[in-house]
Write an enzyme that holds these catalytic residues in place. Structure first.
Site, PDB file in Angstrom:
ATOM      1  N   ASP A 374       1.056  -1.193  -0.265  1.00 55.04           N
ATOM      2  CA  ASP A 374      -0.003  -0.089  -0.061  1.00 55.04           C
ATOM      3  C   ASP A 374       0.978   1.160   0.022  1.00 55.04           C
ATOM      4  OD1 ASP A 374      -2.313   2.350   1.309  1.00 55.04           O
ATOM      5  OD2 ASP A 374      -2.947   0.221   0.592  1.00 55.04           O
ATOM      6  N   ASP A 375      -0.062   2.104   0.768  1.00 51.71           N
ATOM      7  CA  ASP A 375       0.984   3.633   0.410  1.00 51.71           C
ATOM      8  C   ASP A 375       2.557   3.453   0.678  1.00 51.71           C
ATOM      9  OD1 ASP A 375       1.333   6.265   0.579  1.00 51.71           O
ATOM     10  OD2 ASP A 375      -1.113   6.762   1.395  1.00 51.71           O
ATOM     11  N   ARG A 463      -6.866  15.942   4.108  1.00 53.39           N
ATOM     12  CA  ARG A 463      -5.332  15.133   4.491  1.00 53.39           C
ATOM     13  C   ARG A 463      -4.238  15.412   4.307  1.00 53.39           C
ATOM     14  NH1 ARG A 463      -3.935   9.204   2.905  1.00 53.39           N
ATOM     15  NH2 ARG A 463      -3.705   8.342   4.347  1.00 53.39           N
ATOM     16  N   TRP A 497      -6.152   1.787  -6.926  1.00 52.84           N
ATOM     17  CA  TRP A 497      -6.331   3.630  -7.403  1.00 52.84           C
ATOM     18  C   TRP A 497      -7.294   3.620  -6.015  1.00 52.84           C
ATOM     19  CZ3 TRP A 497      -4.256   5.139 -12.064  1.00 52.84           C
ATOM     20  CH2 TRP A 497      -4.941   6.406 -12.837  1.00 52.84           C
ATOM     21  N   ASP A 498      -6.613   4.633  -5.440  1.00 54.73           N
ATOM     22  CA  ASP A 498      -7.100   5.133  -4.607  1.00 54.73           C
ATOM     23  C   ASP A 498      -7.108   6.895  -4.702  1.00 54.73           C
ATOM     24  OD1 ASP A 498      -7.816   5.484  -1.611  1.00 54.73           O
ATOM     25  OD2 ASP A 498      -6.644   5.177  -0.735  1.00 54.73           O
ATOM     26  N   ASN A 500      -8.061  10.648  -2.424  1.00 53.16           N
ATOM     27  CA  ASN A 500      -8.300  10.714  -0.308  1.00 53.16           C
ATOM     28  C   ASN A 500      -9.237  11.840  -0.232  1.00 53.16           C
ATOM     29  OD1 ASN A 500      -8.482   8.065   0.575  1.00 53.16           O
ATOM     30  ND2 ASN A 500      -5.777   7.549   0.225  1.00 53.16           N
ATOM     31  N   CYS A 538     -10.945   2.680  -5.483  1.00 50.62           N
ATOM     32  CA  CYS A 538     -10.506   2.433  -3.623  1.00 50.62           C
ATOM     33  C   CYS A 538     -11.012   4.853  -3.873  1.00 50.62           C
ATOM     34  CB  CYS A 538      -9.274   2.455  -3.000  1.00 50.62           C
ATOM     35  SG  CYS A 538      -9.449   3.149  -1.802  1.00 50.62           S
ATOM     36  N   ASP A 560     -13.410   1.276   4.326  1.00 55.94           N
ATOM     37  CA  ASP A 560     -12.146   1.900   5.031  1.00 55.94           C
ATOM     38  C   ASP A 560     -12.429   0.850   6.855  1.00 55.94           C
ATOM     39  OD1 ASP A 560     -10.026   2.819   3.570  1.00 55.94           O
ATOM     40  OD2 ASP A 560     -10.308   4.618   4.000  1.00 55.94           O
TER      41      ASP A 560
END
Ligand SMILES: *[C@@H]1O[C@H](CO)[C@@H](O)[C@H](O)[C@H]1NC(C)=O
Ligand SMILES: *[C@@H]1O[C@H](CO)[C@@H](O)[C@H](O)[C@H]1NC(C)=O
Ligand SMILES: *[C@@H]1O[C@H](CO)[C@@H](O)[C@H](O)[C@H]1NC(C)=O
Ligand SMILES: *[C@@H]1O[C@H](CO)[C@@H](O)[C@H](O)[C@H]1NC(C)=O
Ligand SMILES: *[C@@H]1O[C@H](CO)[C@@H](O)[C@H](O)[C@H]1NC(C)=O
Ligand SMILES: *[C@@H]1O[C@H](CO)[C@@H](O)[C@H](O)[C@H]1NC(C)=O
Ligand SMILES: *[C@@H]1O[C@H](CO)[C@@H](O)[C@H](O)[C@H]1NC(C)=O
Ligand SMILES: *[C@@H]1O[C@H](CO)[C@@H](O)[C@H](O)[C@H]1NC(C)=O
Ligand SMILES: *[C@@H]1O[C@H](CO)[C@@H](O)[C@H](O)[C@H]1NC(C)=O
Ligand SMILES: *[C@@H]1O[C@H](CO)[C@@H](O)[C@H](O)[C@H]1NC(C)=O
Ligand SMILES: *[C@@H]1O[C@H](CO)[C@@H](O)[C@H](O)[C@H]1NC(C)=O
EC number: 3.2.1.22
Length: 743
Positions: A374-375, A463, A497-498, A500, A538, A560
């Site tokens: 992930d990230d 964020r 593919w997020d 946020n 995502c 989430d």
């Protein structure tokens, strides 16, 4: 005003024969027929307006409209059920189309010009849409002209007979000498008759709390909801159903509406004085005002309307069938998805090469086939992505984190062999958030103008990040190139593919529509170029769980919130419109961070196994010995259940909003295998659990149990009408899964 030929120009009436006469045009009386649905409208010979007649169960004839008292202020078209209402001409209700002319005036008079019936379905340029070959789908296109300006419109209706679905969209062509603006555009627009106890069912929520069922009466005036976030959002999904108050999961009429779109939207039911209910689903007028230059054509997103005569389950099954067969174009839509382990909740951004390699190795040792980093893998000092304050936009691997090189790291991970699958190497997946930028990034310092902003107003951070204006061609090029460079670096099998945050400083209302065209261009490009990659959408969980993105990729992260008890409600809500096969669902750690709740590994697994993309989201080092010991059994269950989840038919047997004993059921495509997931939320002294009644079985056939939960052989009639009594214990959050095989 250029020469518009008027109503004489009726095109030849035609029927699309290949699709079983799905569309017939009798003069200008149009009938669209599906297996269990008819949709009828006609051209009013006097006004040349399109008049709606029927959307519901099968009908053969046009019937006379309701008699409405014509006196008072409410006269003329206000008392007519219409197909594509514009502004003016005696209709006081909300319009489906609202256009501003070059001189600022806003009245239009869109009248019938001609029509065409064809097999198959044309694409909508640049936009996601349903598709089908000429054997499955036929299309009616109706051309309209404005009697007093050079604006033209075209309505498209496509019938999917097996899904009882109509897909609709419209185009506006500007033949005037000045720019016009689309202020309001509803892709689906229909006037239902007076249905006295009509209710709306929508999916409302928030981050980590997505898509909860909310059902309420339609009152006089407007009942509706919208997204102003620039995206679909967690707050409201671009789906809703209408049904009489008596409709249940398994009985009664229901109409479902879904928008194939990822931007802001508006959904509205307007009950008028005469009881007629105007249903509108389309763009959010706050984020419209879309300019159409002289000679240009505007294309609306597509919307889908589905009718069911057998309650909400059948409506959902029709959506699932349509979206899997005729919307999601990924060739992985009907493939089982690998069991994955995602690193996010295990280590978040806090790891180094040896930690992340260890997690990859342990995933393989556990028998998991796909490891997802992930990230936290990109950005260079001073913008290294070690927490969420920096790095977005700088899509180069972090050399400090991966001192031996990122390609080498991918090679190492993909070199691990998956336990008990000797010939299979671990697959590697990666997280991206390509539509975003941190001000703490090289990208932002080089291109501050690429972030969405309005003149010199402050750029609101969420964020610690800003939204890139993906409407700009140079931003699209940048994303395509930077993602491609990484994908070409090693053997990458999966992308998450997020996205946020929502949009704040949208400089002009139309910027949202332009952004979506750009975003679809980028995603179309990459998914076409890398068809072997499994793409998962995502957006802070399920913030963009919509039919627009499901056109390009087969699955989306559902929420989430990985607490299995909360997830059950979220997944059941999501299932109203979206197939279980498109949901990503993972087993998380306990006690779960957001809720501090603990459930057994099997309860968590059963909740996640009902989704197409099953996995784990934890650090394997944190597994207890009991949890670790359960994993081979869970993988064995996945092996059996995943093919049925991917292509089977889904039933909500009992929903957690209404019972302590929720349950769901799938029937395999060939009808031979039935799998049931049943849950008990809390032990109760009294009352006893109700019998669990199955649905959709062959009443005359016999089904034998796998013996996991109960033994024996029962007729379909018994299983549906008497049900089975599951023997629950006395601890909270219990679950069972069992198979029945048709004899
Ligand atoms: C179309 O339907 C109307 C009733 O709405 C009927 O009066 C008319 O005869 C029909 N026209 C044709 C060509 O069938
Ligand atoms: C179209 O406009 C003309 C005047 O230009 C008018 O005579 C005619 O009635 C209009 N047609 C309709 C159907 O309203
Ligand atoms: C569209 O869906 C139908 C089932 O409703 C299916 O038979 C058909 O193959 C699908 N079309 C395409 C092009 O996949
Ligand atoms: C616009 O004008 C062009 C050229 O005169 C013509 O071919 C076309 O049919 C017109 N479109 C509409 C929607 O009227
Ligand atoms: C999907 O398409 C790609 C490219 O055409 C092909 O390599 C791959 O094998 C296909 N996958 C499936 C599951 O059909
Ligand atoms: C990586 O992180 C682990 C766990 O925090 C630590 O034990 C290890 O020393 C680190 N390795 C390197 C090379 O920094
Ligand atoms: C984020 O990481 C940077 C660089 O290590 C550090 O200076 C900063 O304090 C961290 N911020 C937060 C909020 O953790
Ligand atoms: C940039 O990074 C620094 C150091 O981590 C942090 O203190 C600051 O808040 C970040 N700025 C923004 C806009 O996120
Ligand atoms: C890439 O990984 C997939 C999945 O593990 C594997 O099937 C394929 O052979 C690998 N390709 C290369 C070029 O190593
Ligand atoms: C994708 O975008 C790249 C870069 O703009 C372009 O060269 C390529 O032709 C595009 N491919 C597709 C399939 O759109
Ligand atoms: C691998 O298979 C063996 C023998 O069937 C079994 O005992 C073991 O638990 C399996 N391991 C995994 C990780 O599935």
């Amino acid at each position: 005003m250029a020469g518009f030929k008027a109503w004489a120009a009726l095109s030849t009436a035609g029927a699309a024969l290949a699709a079983g006469n799905a569309i017939t045009a009798d003069g200008t009386n149009f009938t669209m027929t599906a297996e269990g649905m008819s949709y009828l409208f006609h051209v009013d010979p006097e006004t040349l307006d399109l008049t709606h007649d029927h959307f519901g169960g099968p009908t053969d004839d046009f019937i006379a409209p309701a008699n409405v008292d014509p006196n008072g202020w409410v006269t003329g078209l206000s008392n007519v059920r219409r197909e594509f209402p514009d502004i003016g001409r005696s209709d006081f209700r909300l319009p489906a189309i609202h256009i501003t002319h070059g001189d600022g005036s806003t009245v239009t008079a869109l009248l019938y010009e001609s029509h065409e019936v064809m097999d198959g379905k044309p694409e909508i340029p640049g936009l996601p849409a349903t598709f089908g070959n000429s054997d499955d789908v036929s299309t009616l296109q109706v051309k309209l002209y404005d009697n007093y300006s050079d604006i033209g419109a075209m309505l498209s209706y496509s019938v999917f007979p097996k899904s009882n679905a109509i897909a609709r969209s419209f185009q506006i062509t500007n033949n005037c000498s000045e720019t016009i603006h689309i202020e309001r555009g509803s892709s689906f627009s229909i006037d239902l008759p007076n249905i006295e106890d009509l209710e709306m069912l929508e999916l409302a929520g928030d981050w980590a709390n997505e898509r909860h069922r909310v059902r309420h009466p339609i009152r006089y005036g407007e009942t509706g909801f919208r997204s102003t976030t620039g995206y679909t959002s967690h707050l409201h999904n671009n789906f809703f159903a209408l049904m009489p108050s008596t409709t249940t999961e398994s009985a009664g009429e229901a109409w479902g509406f879904g928008l194939i779109w990822t931007g802001s939207f508006q959904a509205m039911a307007e009950k008028f004085s005469n009881g007629f209910v105007r249903v509108l689903l389309g763009l959010n007028p706050l984020h419209s005002s879309i300019p159409v230059q002289p000679g240009e054509t505007f294309y609306s997103p597509e919307a889908v309307g589905i009718y069911s005569s057998k309650g909400l389950n059948e409506m959902s099954q029709s959506f699932h069938r349509l979206y899997r067969n005729n919307l999601s174009r990924s060739n992985k839509t009907f493939s089982t998805r690998p069991v994955l382990l995602n690193s996010w909740e295990g280590v978040y951004n806090d790891y180094n090469a040896s930690t992340i390699e260890r997690i990859a190795r342990q995933s393989a040792e556990l028998g998991i086939s796909l490891f997802v980093n992930d990230d936290g893998w990109f950005g260079k000092t001073p913008y290294a992505r070690v927490n969420d304050t920096a790095g977005l936009g700088d899509w180069t691997p972090n050399p400090d984190r991966f001192p031996n090189g990122f390609a080498n790291y991918i090679d190492t991970a993909t070199g691990y062999s998956v336990a008990n699958a000797s010939s299979r190497d671990l697959q590697f997946g990666l997280w991206f958030e390509p539509e975003m930028v941190n001000p703490n990034s090289t990208l932002y310092h080089e291109h501050p103008d690429w972030a969405m902003h309005s003149n010199n107003y402050p750029r609101t951070l969420t964020r610690n990040q800003l939204v890139l204006n993906v409407g700009l061609p140079e931003v699209q090029e940048f994303i395509i190139n930077s993602v491609s460079e990484i994908l070409d670096m090693g053997n990458i099998s999966y992308i998450k593919w997020d996205n946020n945050r929502g949009m704040h400083e949208i400089a002009t209302p139309a910027a949202d529509y332009n952004y979506m065209l750009g975003m679809y261009n980028v995603i179309n490009n990459l998914t076409t170029r890398y068809p072997d990659i499994l793409w998962e959408g995502c957006a802070s969980g399920g913030g963009r769980f919509d039919a627009g993105l499901l056109h390009y990729w087969p699955q989306s992260w559902t929420s989430d919130n990985n607490d299995a008890v909360d997830r059950l409600s979220i997944q059941m809500g999501t299932s109203l419109a979206y197939p279980l096969s498109s949901m990503g669902c993972h087993v998380g750690e306990v006690p779960y961070g957001l809720t501090d709740r603990s459930t057994s590994i099997w309860y968590r697994a059963h909740v996640a196994l009902m989704c197409g993309s099953f996995g784990f989201e934890l650090d394997p080092a944190h597994l207890s010995p009991d949890e670790e010991a359960a994993i081979p059994g869970i993988l064995e269950a996945w092996e059996k259940v995943n093919p049925i989840v991917i292509s089977g038919t889904f039933y909500r047997l009992a929903i957690p909003d209404e019972t302590n004993w929720p349950a769901v059921q799938f029937i395999s495509e060939d009808g031979k295998t039935v799998v049931v997931f049943a849950f008990m939320q809390k032990p109760m002294v009294k009352p006893a659990a109700p019998p669990l009644k199955m649905q959709g079985l062959d009443p005359a056939a016999r089904y034998s149990s796998d013996g996991e939960v109960f033994a024996g052989s029962y007729s379909g009639a018994t299983l549906m009408n008497a049900g089975v009594n599951l023997q629950w214990g006395t601890t909270e959050f219990q679950s069972m899964m069992f198979f029945l095989y048709k004899e």
